[in-house]
Design a protein around this motif. Structure first.
Motif, PDB file in Angstrom:
ATOM      1  N   ALA A 142       0.833  -1.201   0.000  1.00  0.00           N
ATOM      2  CA  ALA A 142       0.000   0.000   0.000  1.00  0.00           C
ATOM      3  C   ALA A 142       0.869   1.253   0.000  1.00  0.00           C
ATOM      4  N   ILE A 143       1.928   1.243   0.798  1.00  0.00           N
ATOM      5  CA  ILE A 143       2.821   2.398   0.839  1.00  0.00           C
ATOM      6  C   ILE A 143       3.547   2.556  -0.495  1.00  0.00           C
ATOM      7  N   ALA A 144       3.892   1.431  -1.127  1.00  0.00           N
ATOM      8  CA  ALA A 144       4.571   1.494  -2.424  1.00  0.00           C
ATOM      9  C   ALA A 144       3.669   2.155  -3.464  1.00  0.00           C
ATOM     10  N   ARG A 145       2.397   1.839  -3.438  1.00  0.00           N
ATOM     11  CA  ARG A 145       1.470   2.476  -4.368  1.00  0.00           C
ATOM     12  C   ARG A 145       1.331   3.961  -4.046  1.00  0.00           C
ATOM     13  N   PHE A 146       1.312   4.272  -2.757  1.00  0.00           N
ATOM     14  CA  PHE A 146       1.206   5.662  -2.332  1.00  0.00           C
ATOM     15  C   PHE A 146       2.431   6.448  -2.790  1.00  0.00           C
ATOM     16  N   GLU A 147       3.566   5.758  -2.853  1.00  0.00           N
ATOM     17  CA  GLU A 147       4.818   6.388  -3.245  1.00  0.00           C
ATOM     18  C   GLU A 147       4.754   6.917  -4.677  1.00  0.00           C
ATOM     19  N   GLU A 148       3.941   6.241  -5.515  1.00  0.00           N
ATOM     20  CA  GLU A 148       3.793   6.684  -6.894  1.00  0.00           C
ATOM     21  C   GLU A 148       3.068   8.019  -6.968  1.00  0.00           C
ATOM     22  N   VAL A 149       2.257   8.305  -5.945  1.00  0.00           N
ATOM     23  CA  VAL A 149       1.510   9.561  -5.917  1.00  0.00           C
ATOM     24  C   VAL A 149       2.312  10.654  -5.233  1.00  0.00           C
ATOM     25  N   ASP A 150       2.958  10.311  -4.113  1.00  0.00           N
ATOM     26  CA  ASP A 150       3.725  11.309  -3.363  1.00  0.00           C
ATOM     27  C   ASP A 150       4.857  10.606  -2.637  1.00  0.00           C
ATOM     28  N   SER A 151       6.047  10.647  -3.201  1.00  0.00           N
ATOM     29  CA  SER A 151       7.190   9.924  -2.647  1.00  0.00           C
ATOM     30  C   SER A 151       7.610  10.469  -1.290  1.00  0.00           C
ATOM     31  N   GLN A 152       7.499  11.774  -1.094  1.00  0.00           N
ATOM     32  CA  GLN A 152       7.903  12.364   0.183  1.00  0.00           C
ATOM     33  C   GLN A 152       6.993  11.882   1.309  1.00  0.00           C
ATOM     34  N   ALA A 154       5.231   9.147   1.319  1.00  0.00           N
ATOM     35  CA  ALA A 154       5.464   7.721   1.518  1.00  0.00           C
ATOM     36  C   ALA A 154       6.710   7.473   2.354  1.00  0.00           C
ATOM     37  N   ALA A 155       7.746   8.285   2.138  1.00  0.00           N
ATOM     38  CA  ALA A 155       8.981   8.138   2.918  1.00  0.00           C
ATOM     39  C   ALA A 155       8.722   8.421   4.388  1.00  0.00           C
ATOM     40  N   VAL A 156       7.894   9.436   4.662  1.00  0.00           N
ATOM     41  CA  VAL A 156       7.545   9.742   6.046  1.00  0.00           C
ATOM     42  C   VAL A 156       6.797   8.574   6.668  1.00  0.00           C
ATOM     43  N   LEU A 157       5.888   7.978   5.909  1.00  0.00           N
ATOM     44  CA  LEU A 157       5.125   6.846   6.418  1.00  0.00           C
ATOM     45  C   LEU A 157       6.025   5.648   6.712  1.00  0.00           C
ATOM     46  N   ARG A 158       6.963   5.381   5.814  1.00  0.00           N
ATOM     47  CA  ARG A 158       7.873   4.255   6.038  1.00  0.00           C
ATOM     48  C   ARG A 158       8.714   4.465   7.304  1.00  0.00           C
ATOM     49  N   ASP A 159       9.224   5.660   7.484  1.00  0.00           N
ATOM     50  CA  ASP A 159      10.016   5.957   8.668  1.00  0.00           C
ATOM     51  C   ASP A 159       9.164   5.855   9.924  1.00  0.00           C
ATOM     52  N   LEU A 160       7.939   6.341   9.820  1.00  0.00           N
ATOM     53  CA  LEU A 160       7.025   6.270  10.959  1.00  0.00           C
ATOM     54  C   LEU A 160       6.691   4.823  11.297  1.00  0.00           C
ATOM     55  N   LEU A 161       6.476   4.017  10.271  1.00  0.00           N
ATOM     56  CA  LEU A 161       6.201   2.601  10.488  1.00  0.00           C
ATOM     57  C   LEU A 161       7.359   1.938  11.219  1.00  0.00           C
ATOM     58  N   SER A 192       1.794  18.171   1.699  1.00  0.00           N
ATOM     59  CA  SER A 192       2.166  17.350   0.547  1.00  0.00           C
ATOM     60  C   SER A 192       1.107  16.347   0.117  1.00  0.00           C
ATOM     61  N   VAL A 193       0.091  16.129   0.932  1.00  0.00           N
ATOM     62  CA  VAL A 193      -0.981  15.215   0.534  1.00  0.00           C
ATOM     63  C   VAL A 193      -2.310  15.908   0.739  1.00  0.00           C
ATOM     64  N   ASN A 194      -3.361  15.314   0.204  1.00  0.00           N
ATOM     65  CA  ASN A 194      -4.655  15.970   0.322  1.00  0.00           C
ATOM     66  C   ASN A 194      -5.200  15.848   1.739  1.00  0.00           C
ATOM     67  N   LEU A 195      -6.205  16.658   2.035  1.00  0.00           N
ATOM     68  CA  LEU A 195      -6.735  16.756   3.388  1.00  0.00           C
ATOM     69  C   LEU A 195      -7.361  15.450   3.859  1.00  0.00           C
ATOM     70  N   ASP A 196      -7.954  14.695   2.944  1.00  0.00           N
ATOM     71  CA  ASP A 196      -8.571  13.430   3.338  1.00  0.00           C
ATOM     72  C   ASP A 196      -7.552  12.467   3.917  1.00  0.00           C
ATOM     73  N   VAL A 197      -6.372  12.387   3.289  1.00  0.00           N
ATOM     74  CA  VAL A 197      -5.324  11.495   3.789  1.00  0.00           C
ATOM     75  C   VAL A 197      -4.824  11.958   5.143  1.00  0.00           C
ATOM     76  N   VAL A 198      -4.642  13.270   5.296  1.00  0.00           N
ATOM     77  CA  VAL A 198      -4.184  13.822   6.569  1.00  0.00           C
ATOM     78  C   VAL A 198      -5.187  13.499   7.669  1.00  0.00           C
ATOM     79  N   THR A 199      -6.446  13.690   7.362  1.00  0.00           N
ATOM     80  CA  THR A 199      -7.497  13.410   8.350  1.00  0.00           C
ATOM     81  C   THR A 199      -7.482  11.944   8.745  1.00  0.00           C
ATOM     82  N   MET A 200      -7.287  11.058   7.759  1.00  0.00           N
ATOM     83  CA  MET A 200      -7.240   9.639   8.043  1.00  0.00           C
ATOM     84  C   MET A 200      -6.093   9.283   8.975  1.00  0.00           C
ATOM     85  N   LEU A 201      -4.911   9.844   8.712  1.00  0.00           N
ATOM     86  CA  LEU A 201      -3.753   9.560   9.564  1.00  0.00           C
ATOM     87  C   LEU A 201      -3.947  10.119  10.969  1.00  0.00           C
TER      88      LEU A 201
END
Length: 232
Positions: A142-152, A154-161, A192-201
């Motif tokens: 899932a993160i790899a697919r997200f990386e195609e949309v916004d690599s920065q 996705a990198a934050v998510l990987r580090d957070l994980l 760097s990402v849309n508000l829906d993703v931010v709200t979800m996180l």
């Protein structure tokens, strides 16, 4: 002479247990039980693969009454599909086809039931690890697919994980610092990402305060992310 429906003990229970909750017709989602005014009602009919009585669809005179009423000759069908199989177009549904439906539907359930007697402590541990590894693969995909949309992002998510996995190894429950880290990371991603993703996180971070397992919550967050990505 018409045969009499008389099923051995356990037959109906076996059918309802192994039908995976719905009609045996492939891809039919009609459930085995529905609720009417809060009361459970049987929603499927017990159908014979080879007819119970002479003249019926797929009748086999070589079979005894007991064999016709046996588990191996029965499937569960919703009313419309039962009508099609037995009355509307019986010639289109030979014994071999209906038996293949039965075998395909029941295979996983019978394997699982047989496996219950073979589960040792070591096997149970192996099964749990398999599930965790599969969950990790899905999360990383899932993160790899997200990386195609916004690599920065996705990198934050990987580090957070990585940080949260380390925190989970060190403690059986997340501490407040870990929850705050996830919450802060979600807010930083807003640019760097849309508000829906931010709200979800952000919502995932707050939910983690009440959960002992970080992996479960991250899995849920990953599925949310995947659902928000465009289909490939």
């Amino acid at each position: 002479m018409a045969g009499k429906r008389s099923y051995p003990p356990g037959v109906v229970a076996a059918l309802t247990s192994l039908c995976r909750g719905s009609c045996y017709w492939p891809d039919c989602a009609e459930p085995v039980v529905i609720f009417i005014k809060g009361m459970p009602v049987t929603n499927l009919q017990t159908a014979h693969i080879a007819a119970l009585s002479p003249g019926g669809p797929r009748y086999d005179a070589r079979m005894s009454i007991e064999e016709r009423n046996a588990f191996g000759n029965l499937i569960l069908l919703c009313t419309p599909h039962h009508k099609v199989v037995d009355k509307t177009s019986p010639d289109e549904y030979p014994v071999q086809l209906l038996r293949s439906w039965k075998a395909q539907r029941e295979a996983a359930g019978q394997t699982a039931l047989a496996g219950l007697r073979q589960v040792t402590e070591a096997r149970l541990e192996e099964m749990i690890l398999d599930v965790l590894h599969q969950r990790d693969r899905e999360l990383n995909a899932a993160i790899a697919r997200f990386e195609e949309v916004d690599s920065q992002a996705a990198a934050v998510l990987r580090d957070l994980l990585r940080q949260l996995e380390e925190a989970n190894l060190a403690s059986s429950a997340l501490n407040q610092d870990s929850v705050t880290t996830l919450d802060r990371a979600a807010r930083k991603l807003q640019s760097s990402v849309n508000l829906d993703v931010v709200t979800m996180l952000d919502r995932a971070a707050r939910k983690l305060e009440k959960l002992p397992s970080v992996v479960d919550q991250l899995t849920s967050a990953a599925w949310d992310l995947q659902n928000k990505l465009p289909d490939r």
